[in-house]
Design a protein around this motif. Structure first.
Motif, short mmCIF file in Angstrom:
data_model
loop_
_atom_site.label_atom_id
_atom_site.label_comp_id
_atom_site.label_asym_id
_atom_site.label_seq_id
_atom_site.Cartn_x
_atom_site.Cartn_y
_atom_site.Cartn_z
N GLY A 8 3.05 10.11 0.64
CA GLY A 8 3.05 11.33 -0.28
C GLY A 8 4.37 12.42 0.34
N GLU A 9 4.37 13.31 -0.37
CA GLU A 9 5.36 14.30 -0.19
C GLU A 9 4.95 14.89 1.36
OE1 GLU A 9 4.96 17.08 -3.43
OE2 GLU A 9 5.79 15.57 -4.80
N ASP A 10 6.13 15.06 2.09
CA ASP A 10 5.88 15.78 3.43
C ASP A 10 4.66 14.67 4.28
OD1 ASP A 10 7.87 17.29 3.09
OD2 ASP A 10 6.55 19.00 2.53
N TYR A 11 4.56 13.39 3.98
CA TYR A 11 3.30 12.74 4.74
C TYR A 11 3.79 11.40 4.86
CZ TYR A 11 -1.75 11.88 5.22
OH TYR A 11 -2.89 11.67 5.42
N GLY A 12 4.06 11.30 6.19
CA GLY A 12 4.44 9.97 6.75
C GLY A 12 3.31 9.49 7.77
N ILE A 13 3.25 8.12 8.01
CA ILE A 13 2.25 7.80 8.84
C ILE A 13 3.20 6.41 9.49
CG2 ILE A 13 0.14 8.18 7.69
CD1 ILE A 13 -0.06 5.43 6.54
N SER A 14 2.65 5.99 10.85
CA SER A 14 3.23 5.04 11.42
C SER A 14 2.47 4.04 12.37
CB SER A 14 4.39 5.74 12.66
OG SER A 14 3.76 6.50 13.42
N LEU A 28 -5.52 4.87 7.64
CA LEU A 28 -4.58 6.19 7.34
C LEU A 28 -4.17 6.03 5.87
CD1 LEU A 28 -2.45 5.55 10.42
CD2 LEU A 28 -3.72 7.45 10.25
N PHE A 29 -4.09 4.86 5.26
CA PHE A 29 -3.69 4.94 3.83
C PHE A 29 -5.06 5.45 3.02
CE2 PHE A 29 -0.52 1.55 4.37
CZ PHE A 29 0.55 2.27 3.80
N THR A 30 -6.02 5.06 3.53
CA THR A 30 -7.17 5.51 2.52
C THR A 30 -7.47 7.10 2.54
OG1 THR A 30 -8.89 4.86 4.14
CG2 THR A 30 -8.36 3.20 2.20
N ASN A 31 -7.32 7.56 4.09
CA ASN A 31 -7.44 8.96 4.28
C ASN A 31 -6.46 9.53 3.29
OD1 ASN A 31 -9.18 9.02 6.29
ND2 ASN A 31 -7.68 9.67 7.96
N ALA A 32 -5.03 9.21 3.47
CA ALA A 32 -3.89 9.98 2.61
C ALA A 32 -4.36 9.76 1.11
CB ALA A 32 -2.59 9.36 2.96
N TRP A 33 -4.95 8.77 0.57
CA TRP A 33 -5.26 8.55 -0.70
C TRP A 33 -6.26 9.60 -1.18
CZ3 TRP A 33 -5.49 2.52 -0.74
CH2 TRP A 33 -4.15 1.87 -0.81
N LEU A 60 -1.39 3.54 16.14
CA LEU A 60 -1.29 4.00 14.94
C LEU A 60 -0.99 5.65 14.95
CD1 LEU A 60 -4.31 2.22 13.08
CD2 LEU A 60 -1.44 2.11 12.46
N THR A 61 -0.43 6.30 14.06
CA THR A 61 -0.64 7.73 13.79
C THR A 61 -2.10 8.33 14.00
OG1 THR A 61 1.05 7.81 12.44
CG2 THR A 61 -0.32 9.83 12.23
N PRO A 62 -2.34 9.12 14.81
CA PRO A 62 -3.92 9.60 15.03
C PRO A 62 -4.47 10.09 13.76
CG PRO A 62 -2.64 10.80 16.41
CD PRO A 62 -1.72 9.88 15.81
N LYS A 63 -5.50 9.68 13.28
CA LYS A 63 -6.20 10.12 11.97
C LYS A 63 -6.41 11.64 11.75
CE LYS A 63 -9.16 6.45 10.43
NZ LYS A 63 -10.55 5.91 9.68
N ASP A 64 -6.42 12.57 13.08
CA ASP A 64 -6.58 13.82 12.95
C ASP A 64 -5.27 14.54 13.16
OD1 ASP A 64 -6.15 13.26 15.29
OD2 ASP A 64 -7.81 14.58 16.14
N ALA A 65 -4.17 13.76 12.61
CA ALA A 65 -2.75 14.38 12.77
C ALA A 65 -2.64 15.53 11.94
CB ALA A 65 -1.75 13.07 12.47
N SER A 66 -1.91 16.50 12.44
CA SER A 66 -1.59 17.73 11.55
C SER A 66 -0.83 17.78 10.63
CB SER A 66 -1.01 19.01 12.62
OG SER A 66 0.29 18.61 13.18
N ALA A 67 -0.82 18.64 9.84
CA ALA A 67 0.21 18.57 8.53
C ALA A 67 1.70 18.56 9.10
CB ALA A 67 -0.08 19.60 7.62
N TYR A 78 0.92 -1.18 0.05
CA TYR A 78 -0.05 -0.15 0.22
C TYR A 78 1.00 1.05 -0.04
CZ TYR A 78 -2.58 -4.07 1.00
OH TYR A 78 -2.96 -5.36 1.05
N GLU A 79 1.76 1.00 0.55
CA GLU A 79 3.03 2.29 0.56
C GLU A 79 3.61 2.23 -0.94
OE1 GLU A 79 7.05 1.96 1.56
OE2 GLU A 79 7.06 3.77 2.95
N ARG A 80 3.57 1.19 -1.51
CA ARG A 80 4.16 1.00 -3.19
C ARG A 80 3.11 1.78 -3.82
NH1 ARG A 80 6.65 -4.56 -5.31
NH2 ARG A 80 8.34 -3.56 -4.17
#
Lengths: 430, 195
Positions: free
Chosen positions: A375-381, A230-235, A400-407, A197-199
């Motif tokens: 993504g650019e400047d976008y990491g999750i853990s 977290l992935f689907t949020n970012a996508w 996990l990284t909270p869903k509402d993590a700030s930029a 999914y990172e790929r």
């Protein structure tokens, strides 16, 4: 605890007294130059080698590894997007030499646990007092019709970083705008659960920059996946996920996603009960996995295809004085990640040194930390601390990284991902 | 009744002894799990995760507890710190306190570092003694620490996201008021320049 007796109490007291007196006393006399042989110089094997030597420099440690250098699976997805060079994920064994570790570039052809020796293709036999088997995963090509090691040279899996990572990158570069990339994601358990999914994310980032009419389809053998929310949020935020123009599409197993075959001549994946065909410009098939081939050949696996171990020491439950660490072992509930392999290797190294010195193994402790760059400047853990309870590795904290993590937090998590990479690779190979 | 009490006492004593001998927290075992992000023996290869070797025991313990309580903001550290007992944190603290410090080998802006050196003397030296090389009373070691880490934390202090001691908040406000927000960057370049 009702079985604690006065006798037990006395024994425990004696043990405490012995432990205390040992701290200041010289080492108990023992055979010099006890030998540890390590099969596989990846994340787990190389870490174990270094930490055994750090704990006891009298132990002779030899790694037997097929390749002269190692490419990390972690961050190899950044090579696909062009954000990272293949050289930046390549590591040699000179750093371990400085710790007194001998590395032999050769292939192990057999393990004889009764005679306590390992046979190699070119360098004869190696006798051992303790053996560590860290072969990583092998790919079950036979789970996908029409797929094998030869086909994988062009329709890559790229699940062991190296030449196939470069091939896949070149295919993405050569693809026309408006093209389709299809990734077949494997069933559980497999190496690096968030990896497919990172790929997809890294490839979408590259396409968004250079070929914005293109898309990535993930054909999945599962109904859900690691860090899914977290992935689907970012996508959604970055790649239009869920819209008609989404650059990423995910098909679950129940939506005909599970790939059962490949039509190599037509660069087509065949999936689901209906035999749905997905023709792709770039096709990436990550098949189901099991423990590395040598672990299977050496009778270290159970019916699942993975290696059962004593979770306190990582000693195989099938063969004495043989230890299995990293992706190949069953370390539930730790995932098959680089950090987990590194952490298991340290528990194993401590257990081996204790057993060679005739001491009791300390209480083990395990950690996993796993970053994905979406993504650019976008990491999750995801992270977890584990402890041994009975014979199980139990998660005590994490998440996990909270869903509402700030930029800003997402940006920092990408920098922490790079920091993690710099540190873990120097911890393993430096 | 007295007879029954004696074995019970023995039982309790036996339990505590067996716990302390077989289940004592092992500093090296615990500390080595941190190396994946903070480097072997706590000496970080950077750029955002700090070196944590050579800290005073109390500094390390306070840091972990402030992550646990959430007083100190973090991305991942609360999730990690929550997994350890007080005894385990103390054992880790002893482990890292015993490991030598190594200044980070990193790039810095020489002009900003020179400006930062003066700012440090005027605003920071009183608590971050000996040019920030000395950890005392929770000051940690700033000299030779990774710059990205310093920048993140200075930004958090400035934003009020990370609480600072009253004295520090006052000094920082004064410094930024007089020299602008760029003074924080001067400071981090100064600490990054120290070998």
């Amino acid at each position: 605890m009702s079985n604690i007796t006065r006798r037990g109490f006395l024994k425990a007291s004696a043990a405490t007294a012995a432990a205390v007196s040992m701290a200041g006393a010289p080492h108990v006399a023992r055979a010099a130059g006890q030998k540890v042989v390590i099969v596989g110089g990846g994340t787990a094997g190389a870490t174990a080698a270094k930490y055994i030597r750090m704990a006891d420099a009298s132990v002779e440690v030899t790694i037997i590894e097929k390749n002269a250098s190692y490419h990390t699976c972690y961050l190899s997805n950044e090579v696909l997007s062009g954000d990272r060079t293949i050289e930046s994920i390549e590591f040699g064994y000179d750093g371990l030499k400085a710790h007194g570790v001998t590395t032999v570039i050769d292939e192990v052809t057999g393990i004889d646990p009764a005679a306590k020796k390992v046979t190699t293709k070119a360098n004869g036999d190696f006798a051992y007092d303790r053996l560590v088997v860290a072969p990583g995963v092998s790919l079950k090509y036979d789970t996908v019709d029409g797929y094998d090691a030869t086909v994988a040279e062009t329709i890559t899996h790229a699940w062991k970083a190296g030449s196939q990572t470069v091939t896949l990158r070149k295919q993405l570069e050569a693809m026309k705008d408006g093209g389709t990339v299809a990734i077949a994601a494997p069933p559980n358990p497999f190496r690096c659960p968030p990896g497919p999914y990172e790929r997809a994310s890294q490839i979408a980032m590259y396409l968004k920059r250079h070929k914005p009419k293109s898309k990535v389809i993930i054909l999945d053998s599962k109904e859900k996946f690691s860090k899914q929310g977290l992935f689907t949020n970012a996508w959604t935020e970055l790649y239009g996920y869920g819209t008609d123009n989404s650059m990423i599409e995910w098909r679950a197993k129940s939506a005909e996603g599970n790939v059962t075959g490949v039509d190599a001549a037509n660069n087509t994946a065949i999936s689901g009960e209906m035999g749905t065909e997905t023709k792709a410009d770039v096709l990436n098939i990550i098949p189901a996995q099991q423990a590395g081939a040598i672990a299977v050949a050496a009778d270290l696996v159970d019916d699942s295809g993975w290696c059962p171990v004593d979770k306190k020491t990582f000693e195989s439950t099938k063969h004495k004085d043989v230890y299995v660490i990293g992706d190949a072992c069953i370390a539930t509930s730790m995932p098959k990640s680089g950090y987990a392999a590194n952490s298991q290797a340290k528990v194993c190294a401590t257990a081996i040194v204790a057993s060679l010195q005739g001491k009791e193994m300390v209480v083990p402790s395990y950690v996993n930390t796993c970053y994905s760059i979406v993504g650019e400047d976008y990491g999750i853990s995801v992270a977890a601390v584990y402890r041994l309870e009975g014979d199980s590795i139990k998660k005590v904290s994490g998440g996990l990284t909270p869903k509402d993590a700030s930029a800003e937090q997402r940006k920092r998590e990408k920098m922490y991902a790079y920091s993690w990479f710099a540190n873990i690779t120097s911890d393993i190979f430096g | 009744m007295k007879k029954a009490v004696i074995p019970a006492l023995l039982l309790v004593a036996g339990l505590s002894v067996s716990l302390s001998s077989a289940q004592a927290a092992d500093g090296a075992m615990l500390g080595n799990t941190c190396a994946g992000c903070h480097g072997t023996n706590g000496v970080s290869s950077g750029p955002a995760s700090p070196t944590i070797s050579a800290l005073e025991k109390d500094t390390f313990v306070d840091m972990m507890n402030s992550f646990k309580s959430g007083d100190r903001p973090s991305t991942i550290m609360k999730r990690i710190a929550d997994g350890y007992t007080d005894e385990e944190i103390a054992a880790m603290a002893d482990f890292f306190a015993s490991k030598p410090y190594k200044a980070a080998d990193q790039k810095f802006d020489a002009d900003k570092a020179a400006a930062g050196k003066k700012l440090h003397k005027d605003y920071c030296e009183k608590c971050h003694e000996e040019n920030g090389t000395f950890d005392s009373d929770g000051s940690a070691i700033l000299a030779g620490q990774w710059k990205t880490y310093l920048d993140y934390n200075l930004a958090d202090f400035q934003a009020g996201d990370r609480p600072s001691p009253k004295k520090m908040a006052k000094k920082m406000k004064k410094m930024v008021g007089k020299h602008g927000v760029g003074s924080l960057e001067d400071l981090s370049n100064y600490y990054a320049s120290q070998k």
